[in-house]
Scaffold this motif. Structure first.
Motif, PDB file in Angstrom:
ATOM      1  N   VAL A 156       0.835  -1.195   0.000  1.00 39.71           N
ATOM      2  CA  VAL A 156       0.000   0.000   0.000  1.00 39.71           C
ATOM      3  C   VAL A 156       0.872   1.249   0.000  1.00 39.71           C
ATOM      4  O   VAL A 156       1.782   1.387   0.838  1.00 39.71           O
ATOM      5  CB  VAL A 156      -0.950   0.016   1.217  1.00 39.71           C
ATOM      6  N   VAL A 157       0.586   2.155  -0.919  1.00 35.51           N
ATOM      7  CA  VAL A 157       1.312   3.416  -1.041  1.00 35.51           C
ATOM      8  C   VAL A 157       0.303   4.555  -1.015  1.00 35.51           C
ATOM      9  O   VAL A 157      -0.725   4.496  -1.704  1.00 35.51           O
ATOM     10  CB  VAL A 157       2.123   3.476  -2.357  1.00 35.51           C
ATOM     11  N   VAL A 158       0.564   5.569  -0.220  1.00 36.92           N
ATOM     12  CA  VAL A 158      -0.276   6.768  -0.204  1.00 36.92           C
ATOM     13  C   VAL A 158       0.292   7.736  -1.230  1.00 36.92           C
ATOM     14  O   VAL A 158       1.457   8.143  -1.135  1.00 36.92           O
ATOM     15  CB  VAL A 158      -0.310   7.411   1.193  1.00 36.92           C
ATOM     16  N   ALA A 159      -0.520   8.079  -2.212  1.00 32.92           N
ATOM     17  CA  ALA A 159      -0.041   8.914  -3.311  1.00 32.92           C
ATOM     18  C   ALA A 159      -0.940  10.120  -3.510  1.00 32.92           C
ATOM     19  O   ALA A 159      -2.123  10.102  -3.153  1.00 32.92           O
ATOM     20  CB  ALA A 159       0.014   8.089  -4.600  1.00 32.92           C
ATOM     21  N   GLY A 160      -0.381  11.179  -4.085  1.00 35.56           N
ATOM     22  CA  GLY A 160      -1.185  12.373  -4.336  1.00 35.56           C
ATOM     23  C   GLY A 160      -0.400  13.411  -5.104  1.00 35.56           C
ATOM     24  O   GLY A 160       0.824  13.288  -5.277  1.00 35.56           O
ATOM     25  N   PRO A 161      -1.079  14.454  -5.556  1.00 36.18           N
ATOM     26  CA  PRO A 161      -0.407  15.505  -6.327  1.00 36.18           C
ATOM     27  C   PRO A 161       0.376  16.484  -5.468  1.00 36.18           C
ATOM     28  O   PRO A 161       1.144  17.290  -5.996  1.00 36.18           O
ATOM     29  CB  PRO A 161      -1.576  16.213  -7.022  1.00 36.18           C
ATOM     30  N   GLU A 162       0.193  16.434  -4.135  1.00 42.94           N
ATOM     31  CA  GLU A 162       0.899  17.338  -3.229  1.00 42.94           C
ATOM     32  C   GLU A 162       1.625  16.523  -2.162  1.00 42.94           C
ATOM     33  O   GLU A 162       1.133  15.474  -1.735  1.00 42.94           O
ATOM     34  CB  GLU A 162      -0.088  18.298  -2.562  1.00 42.94           C
TER      35      GLU A 162
ATOM     36  N   GLU B  79      -7.153  13.277 -14.905  1.00 43.36           N
ATOM     37  CA  GLU B  79      -6.376  12.669 -15.988  1.00 43.36           C
ATOM     38  C   GLU B  79      -5.680  11.396 -15.504  1.00 43.36           C
ATOM     39  O   GLU B  79      -5.622  10.390 -16.222  1.00 43.36           O
ATOM     40  CB  GLU B  79      -5.334  13.670 -16.509  1.00 43.36           C
ATOM     41  N   PHE B  80      -5.151  11.440 -14.272  1.00 47.32           N
ATOM     42  CA  PHE B  80      -4.498  10.260 -13.695  1.00 47.32           C
ATOM     43  C   PHE B  80      -5.494   9.105 -13.562  1.00 47.32           C
ATOM     44  O   PHE B  80      -5.176   7.958 -13.900  1.00 47.32           O
ATOM     45  CB  PHE B  80      -3.922  10.615 -12.327  1.00 47.32           C
ATOM     46  N   LEU B  81      -6.699   9.392 -13.093  1.00 50.50           N
ATOM     47  CA  LEU B  81      -7.697   8.340 -12.914  1.00 50.50           C
ATOM     48  C   LEU B  81      -8.145   7.765 -14.249  1.00 50.50           C
ATOM     49  O   LEU B  81      -8.281   6.542 -14.403  1.00 50.50           O
ATOM     50  CB  LEU B  81      -8.892   8.888 -12.138  1.00 50.50           C
TER      51      LEU B  81
ATOM     52  N   ASP C 278       2.825  10.264 -10.514  1.00 49.81           N
ATOM     53  CA  ASP C 278       3.648   9.641 -11.560  1.00 49.81           C
ATOM     54  C   ASP C 278       4.418   8.434 -11.053  1.00 49.81           C
ATOM     55  O   ASP C 278       4.916   7.629 -11.847  1.00 49.81           O
ATOM     56  CB  ASP C 278       4.620  10.667 -12.148  1.00 49.81           C
ATOM     57  N   GLU C 279       4.496   8.261  -9.743  1.00 50.01           N
ATOM     58  CA  GLU C 279       5.231   7.127  -9.176  1.00 50.01           C
ATOM     59  C   GLU C 279       4.364   5.894  -8.970  1.00 50.01           C
ATOM     60  O   GLU C 279       4.872   4.839  -8.597  1.00 50.01           O
ATOM     61  CB  GLU C 279       5.852   7.532  -7.829  1.00 50.01           C
ATOM     62  N   VAL C 280       3.050   6.015  -9.195  1.00 49.45           N
ATOM     63  CA  VAL C 280       2.153   4.873  -8.958  1.00 49.45           C
ATOM     64  C   VAL C 280       1.351   4.532 -10.215  1.00 49.45           C
ATOM     65  O   VAL C 280       0.253   3.988 -10.130  1.00 49.45           O
ATOM     66  CB  VAL C 280       1.201   5.145  -7.776  1.00 49.45           C
ATOM     67  N   VAL C 281       1.936   4.838 -11.363  1.00 46.68           N
ATOM     68  CA  VAL C 281       1.203   4.568 -12.608  1.00 46.68           C
ATOM     69  C   VAL C 281       1.032   3.076 -12.861  1.00 46.68           C
ATOM     70  O   VAL C 281       0.177   2.675 -13.647  1.00 46.68           O
ATOM     71  CB  VAL C 281       1.906   5.229 -13.812  1.00 46.68           C
ATOM     72  N   ARG C 282       1.814   2.254 -12.209  1.00 47.30           N
ATOM     73  CA  ARG C 282       1.701   0.806 -12.405  1.00 47.30           C
ATOM     74  C   ARG C 282       0.971   0.119 -11.251  1.00 47.30           C
ATOM     75  O   ARG C 282       1.070  -1.087 -11.080  1.00 47.30           O
ATOM     76  CB  ARG C 282       3.082   0.186 -12.600  1.00 47.30           C
ATOM     77  N   ALA C 283       0.239   0.874 -10.469  1.00 44.00           N
ATOM     78  CA  ALA C 283      -0.524   0.282  -9.373  1.00 44.00           C
ATOM     79  C   ALA C 283      -1.604  -0.645  -9.933  1.00 44.00           C
ATOM     80  O   ALA C 283      -2.133  -0.438 -11.031  1.00 44.00           O
ATOM     81  CB  ALA C 283      -1.170   1.369  -8.532  1.00 44.00           C
TER      82      ALA C 283
END
Length: 313
Positions: free
Chosen positions: A38-44, A87-89, A61-66
């Motif tokens: 589990v990784v907590v990701a976000g734009p900020e 856009e990410f979603l 950009d670090e979780v594009v392969r989740a």
């Protein structure tokens, strides 16, 4: 092992954020390996979560392969998502990544256009607003969670836990999911939907036309009423009364009457030891069997199951 990215946007609901972190992050397979990273990701890098500030593990950009992206709700669901989130979603879905929302996180998915034509749910307080704001979404207000395959949505608070356990069962089977449920001290699958948790308070409508009729029904619902009785009390013809009810409440007068009786029954189930049959008569249902059918259709659990859940011991 599946990689899960939990999306942390500013103003995130801390409970919603913690649910997938704790539930999925603690899953163990029979050989002892973890089931999810589990990784907590976000734009900020830092976001607000009510009275606390939280540091985010990774950028989008670090979780594009989740394998799974979970979108918690935000305290103010009216706030648009930050730049780049929609856009990410959309890109995640296009890659085949599963995306799931908790509570009003469904608004973020809907804003990105991911729920158009899909079945979806959210916290019961927000289902009407979700349907109003995004008419292309097929909102299911009673569901604890909805699984469309690649896109999942859940209702509020603990329904996010229900959805996470469902995901574990889908990924690793019932035995692993049952272990995760035991660890969370929660049932693997709850009875009924969120209809049983909706406040039984009297609905309020700003309507001068029906004010007299609604008040009269509230006071007389225990009586064996007919449509003609309600129309007489309202000073209208049955046809005019029915037209006003459909226009202003979306229900027929008899449907409204049934809802009032069920709310009164919920109160008696919570506060008294009266038998189910006695309560059926007290609130105005013609028979105990009719009461049980109507109650189950509306609340999605039986009167007995409702009492077990909400009657203080």
């Amino acid at each position: 092992m599946y990689t899960v990215a939990v999306l942390a946007l500013d103003d995130v609901i801390a409970f919603d954020l913690a649910t997938p972190i704790e539930t999925l992050g603690r899953v163990r397979l029979p050989d002892g390996r973890g089931g999810y990273r589990v990784v907590v990701a976000g734009p900020e890098p830092v976001v607000g979560a009510g009275p606390v500030r939280l540091q985010v593990d990774a950028g989008l950009d670090e979780v594009v392969r989740a394998d799974l992206v979970v979108v918690p709700g935000r305290n103010d669901p009216d706030r648009p998502a930050p730049d780049g989130v929609a856009e990410f979603l959309r890109a995640s879905v296009a890659r085949g990544t599963r995306v799931a929302s908790i509570c009003v996180g469904a608004f973020t998915l809907a804003e990105a256009g991911l729920l158009d034509g899909q079945r979806a749910t959210t916290h019961w307080l927000a289902t009407d607003e979700l349907a109003r704001r995004y008419p292309a979404v097929r909102v299911e207000p009673d569901a604890l969670y909805v699984d469309n395959g690649q896109i999942l949505t859940s209702a509020g608070a603990s329904a996010g836990l229900d959805m996470c356990l469902h995901i574990v069962k889908r990924d690793y089977g019932a035995a692993v999911a049952a272990d995760a449920a035991r660890l969370a001290v929660a049932p693997l699958q709850r009875t009924g939907g969120q209809g049983q948790y909706i406040l039984r308070n009297r609905p309020t409508y700003q309507t001068a036309t029906l004010e007299k009729a609604l008040a009269w029904i509230e006071e007389n619902a225990h009586r064996p009423l007919t449509l003609a009785d309600i129309a007489d009390a309202a000073g209208m013809s049955t046809r005019t009364l029915t037209r006003h009810f459909h226009a202003e409440t979306g229900q027929s007068p008899i449907q409204w009457l049934t809802g009032v009786r069920i709310r009164h029954a919920q109160e008696l189930l919570e506060l008294t030891d009266h038998t189910i049959d006695r309560i059926a008569g007290q609130v105005g249902f013609p028979s105990p069997s009719n009461f049980r059918v109507q109650f189950a259709q509306t609340v999605r659990v039986s009167p007995s199951a409702y009492r077990k859940t909400f009657r203080p011991r």
